[in-house]
Write a protein that holds these residues in place. Structure first.
Motif, mmCIF file in Angstrom:
data_model
loop_
_atom_site.group_PDB
_atom_site.id
_atom_site.type_symbol
_atom_site.label_atom_id
_atom_site.label_comp_id
_atom_site.label_asym_id
_atom_site.label_seq_id
_atom_site.Cartn_x
_atom_site.Cartn_y
_atom_site.Cartn_z
ATOM 1 N N GLU A 1 0.790 -1.267 -0.006
ATOM 2 C CA GLU A 1 0.031 -0.069 0.027
ATOM 3 C C GLU A 1 0.846 1.192 -0.349
ATOM 4 O OE1 GLU A 1 -2.604 -0.479 3.499
ATOM 5 O OE2 GLU A 1 -3.679 -2.195 2.418
ATOM 6 N N ALA A 2 1.987 1.259 0.890
ATOM 7 C CA ALA A 2 2.722 2.381 0.824
ATOM 8 C C ALA A 2 3.532 2.761 -0.451
ATOM 9 C CB ALA A 2 3.975 2.230 1.986
ATOM 10 N N CYS A 3 4.067 1.686 -1.062
ATOM 11 C CA CYS A 3 4.414 1.887 -2.314
ATOM 12 C C CYS A 3 3.653 2.452 -3.445
ATOM 13 C CB CYS A 3 5.244 0.584 -2.875
ATOM 14 S SG CYS A 3 6.389 -0.049 -1.923
ATOM 15 N N ASP A 4 2.450 1.747 -3.276
ATOM 16 C CA ASP A 4 1.281 2.247 -4.310
ATOM 17 C C ASP A 4 1.057 3.721 -3.994
ATOM 18 O OD1 ASP A 4 0.819 0.146 -5.733
ATOM 19 O OD2 ASP A 4 -1.177 -0.352 -4.770
ATOM 20 N N SER A 5 0.986 4.037 -2.824
ATOM 21 C CA SER A 5 0.745 5.596 -2.687
ATOM 22 C C SER A 5 1.728 6.447 -2.965
ATOM 23 C CB SER A 5 0.149 5.984 -1.162
ATOM 24 O OG SER A 5 1.233 5.772 -0.206
ATOM 25 N N PHE A 6 2.882 5.876 -2.903
ATOM 26 C CA PHE A 6 4.095 6.953 -3.493
ATOM 27 C C PHE A 6 4.290 6.735 -4.985
ATOM 28 C CE2 PHE A 6 6.888 8.737 -0.037
ATOM 29 C CZ PHE A 6 6.208 8.373 0.947
ATOM 30 N N GLY A 7 3.720 5.579 -5.811
ATOM 31 C CA GLY A 7 3.525 5.440 -6.936
ATOM 32 C C GLY A 7 4.825 4.983 -7.500
ATOM 33 N N LEU B 1 9.941 6.997 1.198
ATOM 34 C CA LEU B 1 9.087 5.817 1.299
ATOM 35 C C LEU B 1 9.667 4.848 2.328
ATOM 36 C CD1 LEU B 1 6.876 3.661 0.341
ATOM 37 C CD2 LEU B 1 8.464 3.491 -1.933
#
Lengths: 482, 431
Positions: free
Chosen positions: A356-362, A396
């Motif tokens: 989720e964190a990686c997704d939100s940072f793109g 991140l």
């Protein structure tokens, strides 16, 4: 400008040939496997412990910090000379001085490559257990400094469990032996203290390592799952069965995709995760355990299981894992390797948080890690050339480290704190905890001579002394022990 | 120097009336013949810290106590004012079986912790004798280990974290609760075996091991320790599922009725999966036949285990020493120790290179110690007089000559305990 009297003094000890000070030579030593950079004033390649001791004395006189460097494969900036000064490279101190097969020990110099120890003792049916992924190039000195791990630490422990004694050079330039070849040496366990001290309190010049008997039989299983969640539940279930495998590794979909392109390991393109499980011991034991592991994986939804008994078959199963980090280069121009640990039972939840964190940072992430230990290695894909990308990746990383700490884990399982994570130290340690650690540095009289700017929190950038250490030193005086 | 009445009232203010031990209970806190002025049993980490803050301010010497099973290890204290019992801090703090880790308070006994873990098919691989009384904190402070270190290693190998109260009364943390952790200096290593001279351990976290599905014990007997050691070395190369290998010299073996008069015994504890144990036992049988050694199964393994272990830490011993040597030198060391008066009881771990030798009586203990040191020096080993008659103990350093790194050890002690509050004088070189 290089300090010419420093260069002259160093050359007198090791010979001119082994002192580098031209800018183009120094550039090679300003980095390791992390993002940070720091340029030394001089690089010295001593031949033996005595020369290291003299170099340290010279450094002291010139007020130049000293950073030891093995192969530069470190993943926390441990070998980067943050405050400039002298870099001591151990690559010429690469002799295996003694192999005592009967007592399962070897005495080696710090520049010996990890794999070379195992190669040298293999004819006796022995091996050196710590196996970091870089074991074909990384040095034992670096392994000692960082307390390096590897896939097989799950059962056999990290470097610290395999080091019995050390010869060190103190900040005063004295050669001192810590520990020794026999068990339980009287007094404080300074060997255990120096292992993992990241080159901040002394320079290691000889290492007594413990060797292990090669297992009679080894079985490797590869289990393919549709979902990461299933695989991480399988990890807990295997441990819960009372089996501690020699290794228990996980790779996720992105990793498998890259591996598949690079080494054609035969991973199905739609699979979510793969577990690599190795058990070793007596043949009867490994067969029984392999059967249990297989049953657990099937019950938890493994769609395919492969098993390897022979060395060739096992090597084939490992090929994907061993080539994984190299293969990740196919996914993006750069990737940033993180290292955090969580309790095994928290793996599923924390892994979800990482995605989720990686997704939100793109950013894309590929997870390839020591699942059995709960030791995560998210690899974040990015392009260094994109303005701001490096900083966003570091941000991140910080978010992911927070997830690990909030789950009851820690900020590093095997790569070290170094420069990069020193400010995360205060998430897990109080001021008092850190002050006790600073006391160790003071006891060694190291203050900021060795590898400054590492481990201890500081708001200052690379090149400035940590304020805490400054305060601590002011209390006792910098030369309290000299 | 603080007056005893004021000392007691100060301590009572910290730990409450029920935390202060009565004067007739003080003898239980005696160390090497020294009895403290007061003894307390705090019921929280904060109380431990406060007691130390008080002692630090007043310059009083504090010696932490667990079950008292290993208090004989260490030099005669230089000073001793307050006995600090950890026995009221005896809880399991956290045990998530799926993590295969546990966190417990220092005052819990080893047996109680093992019983708790055993319900979940797990164990902490600590194994010194007297587990009924020995506490986790005491075991760590004394770096006490048992025969199972053959398979599981020493306390340093599976202790992953600690809470420690510093000499000036701050509650600090080292390591953590996860199995892999390289954040900061590994202070746990420093506290293990520090004999309470660097801090008071109030909590510890461990990596656990699954309990073995099957356990079995076999005993082989030999004419000489050399034959027994050679047999043990041969076994080790075969990678059998041995949890422990113990060698008892003839005197010790006959004392616990493991061997006929004059023979030494090699006790082989097997643990693992059923088939692996079966196979190991078979292979040991074949090897024993080749070596013409007598081999039999020991039925009452648990009882035999405890009685053997007590040989290595017996309270009746007049002199008990722990000696180490390289495994290949161990049989020579056993033979030369056997010539020192005695004969001593010797319990050795051949693969680890550790032995415990005890003498029920000695004509001239000081001369005997001199001969022991010579014997150990000849094989580059170490010798610690774990139990030593009080008439000679004050004159000796029970650890022998300080090691080459003694200067660094002294500086560590000075940093951690500059006022000499914690177990002063007990460590090597009277640190």
């Amino acid at each position: 400008m290089p300090n010419s009297s420093l260069i002259r003094d160093l050359s007198r000890v090791v010979g001119r040939r082994w002192v580098l000070h031209e800018p183009e030579d120094l550039l090679v030593y300003e980095y390791d496997a992390t993002i940070e950079r720091g340029l030394p004033e001089a690089v010295v390649l001593p031949y033996n412990a005595n020369q290291v001791s003299q170099v340290v004395r010279i450094a002291r006189r010139h007020n130049a910090p000293v950073t030891a460097r093995g192969a530069g494969t470190g993943l926390s900036g441990g070998a980067i000379p943050c405050d400039g000064g002298i870099v001591i490279v151990t690559s010429r101190m690469n002799r295996i001085l003694e192999v005592d097969a009967g007592n399962r020990i070897a005495v080696v110099e710090p520049g010996v490559i990890n794999q070379d120890i195992t190669d040298a003792v293999a004819p006796h049916g022995l091996y050196f257990a710590p196996d970091p992924s870089s074991q074909k190039v990384c040095t034992i000195g670096g392994n000692v400094a960082e307390n390096a791990g590897g896939p097989h630490c799950l059962r056999y422990g990290t470097t610290t469990n395999h080091v019995l004694g050390l010869e060190i050079v103190t900040p005063e330039g004295d050669l001192v032996w810590l520990g020794g070849k026999t068990a339980d040496p009287p007094g404080y366990d300074l060997t255990g203290l120096v292992v993992g001290s990241e080159g901040t309190i002394c320079i290691v010049t000889k290492v007594i390592v413990r060797l292990m008997d090669c297992p009679q039989s080894t079985v490797t299983l590869l289990a393919i799952f549709d979902e990461v969640d299933q695989a991480s539940h399988a990890v807990s279930a295997i441990i819960g069965q009372g089996i501690v495998p020699a290794a228990l590794e996980m790779m996720d979909r992105n990793t498998m995709r890259a591996v598949e392109e690079a080494v054609q390991a035969g991973y199905p393109p739609d699979a979510g995760a793969v577990l690599l499980i190795e058990v070793d011991g007596l043949e009867e034991e490994t067969r029984e355990q392999a059967d249990s592991v297989r049953a657990v994986c099937e019950e938890l939804g493994a769609r395919e299981l492969r098993i390897g008994f022979s060395a060739e078959d096992r090597e084939r199963l490992w090929a994907g894992r061993k080539g994984a980090l190299g293969a990740l280069g196919r996914l993006a121009p750069s990737y940033y390797i993180l290292d955090g640990v969580v309790p095994r039972s928290k793996l599923p939840a924390v892994l979800r948080g990482v995605y989720e964190a990686c997704d939100s940072f793109g950013f894309q992430v590929a997870n390839v890690f020591h699942a059995g230990d709960g030791n995560l290695h998210p690899n974040v894909m990015f392009d260094e050339r994109v303005p701001g990308a490096t900083q966003r990746v570091l941000d991140l990383g910080e978010v992911i480290m927070r997830l690990c700490v909030e789950a009851g884990g820690t900020i590093t399982g095997e790569h070290g704190v170094g420069y990069e994570k020193r400010n995360y130290m205060s998430w897990i340690f109080s001021e008092d905890d850190l002050e006790v650690m600073a006391g160790v540095k003071l006891a060694f009289g190291a203050t900021d001579l060795f590898n400054p700017g590492k481990i201890f929190p500081s708001s200052k950038g690379c090149g400035e002394v940590s304020s805490r250490m400054k305060a601590a030193i002011a209390k006792v005086g910098p030369d309290a022990y000299v | 120097m603080v007056k005893q009445a004021s000392l007691l009232s100060q301590l009572e203010a910290i730990v409450g009336a029920d935390g202060v031990r009565r004067s007739d209970e003080l003898s239980a806190f005696a160390v090497d013949g020294l009895t403290p002025q007061a003894a307390v049993a705090p019921s929280s980490y904060e109380q431990v810290a406060e007691v130390l803050r008080y002692a630090h301010t007043e310059g009083l010497a504090v010696i932490p106590h667990g079950g008292g099973t290993h208090m004989h290890i260490g030099n005669v204290p230089g000073r001793y004012d307050i006995g600090l019992s950890l026995l009221r801090l005896d809880q399991v703090v956290e045990h998530e079986p799926a993590d295969l880790t546990v966190t417990c308070q220092a005052g819990i006994t080893l047996d109680r912790l093992q019983r708790h873990l055993g319900q979940h098919g797990q164990l902490v691989p600590l194994g010194p004798a007297w587990g009924e009384e020995a506490t986790i904190g005491g075991i760590l402070a004394a770096n006490a280990s048992g025969p199972s270190r053959h398979a599981h290693g020493a306390p340093r190998d599976f202790t992953i974290g600690m809470k420690v109260v510093t000499a000036d009364g701050r509650i600090t943390k080292a390591g953590g609760r996860v199995v892999k952790n390289v954040a900061g200096y590994d202070l746990c290593k420093l506290y293990i075996g520090s004999l309470g001279t660097l801090g008071v351990i109030v909590e510890a976290s461990f990596k656990l091991a699954p309990t073995a599905k099957v356990e079995r014990t076999a005993v082989a007997t030999f004419e000489t320790p050399g034959q027994a050691c050679a047999f043990a070395a041969d076994l080790q190369r075969r990678g059998l599922t041995l949890r422990a290998v113990q060698l008892l010299n003839a005197t010790a073996a006959s004392a616990v009725e493991l061997a006929q008069q004059g023979l030494c015994a090699l006790v082989l504890d097997l643990a693992g999966t059923p088939q692996a144990v079966e196979r190991s036992r078979r292979e040991i049988g074949d090897l024993a036949q080749d070596a013409a050694a007598d081999l039999r199964d020991e039925e009452n393994a648990a009882k035999a285990w405890e009685s053997r272990m007590r040989l290595g830490s017996t309270e009746e011993a007049y002199l008990l020493c722990k000696a180490t040597a390289l495994p290949t030198h161990l049989s020579a060391l056993i033979e030369s120790l056997e010539t020192v008066d005695g004969p001593p009881h010797i319990l050795a771990l051949p693969a680890v290179g550790v032995l415990y030798a005890s003498w029920p009586r000695l004509e001239d203990a000081e001369a005997a110690v001199g001969r022991l040191r010579t014997a150990v020096t000849a094989v580059d080993g170490s010798l610690v007089l774990e139990r030593c008659p009080l008439d000679i103990k004050p004159r000796l350093d029970i650890f022998g000559d300080p090691p080459p790194s003694f200067d660094l050890m002294r500086r560590v002690k000075e940093q951690f305990d500059p006022k000499g509050v914690l177990s002063p004088g007990r460590q090597v070189g009277r640190l």
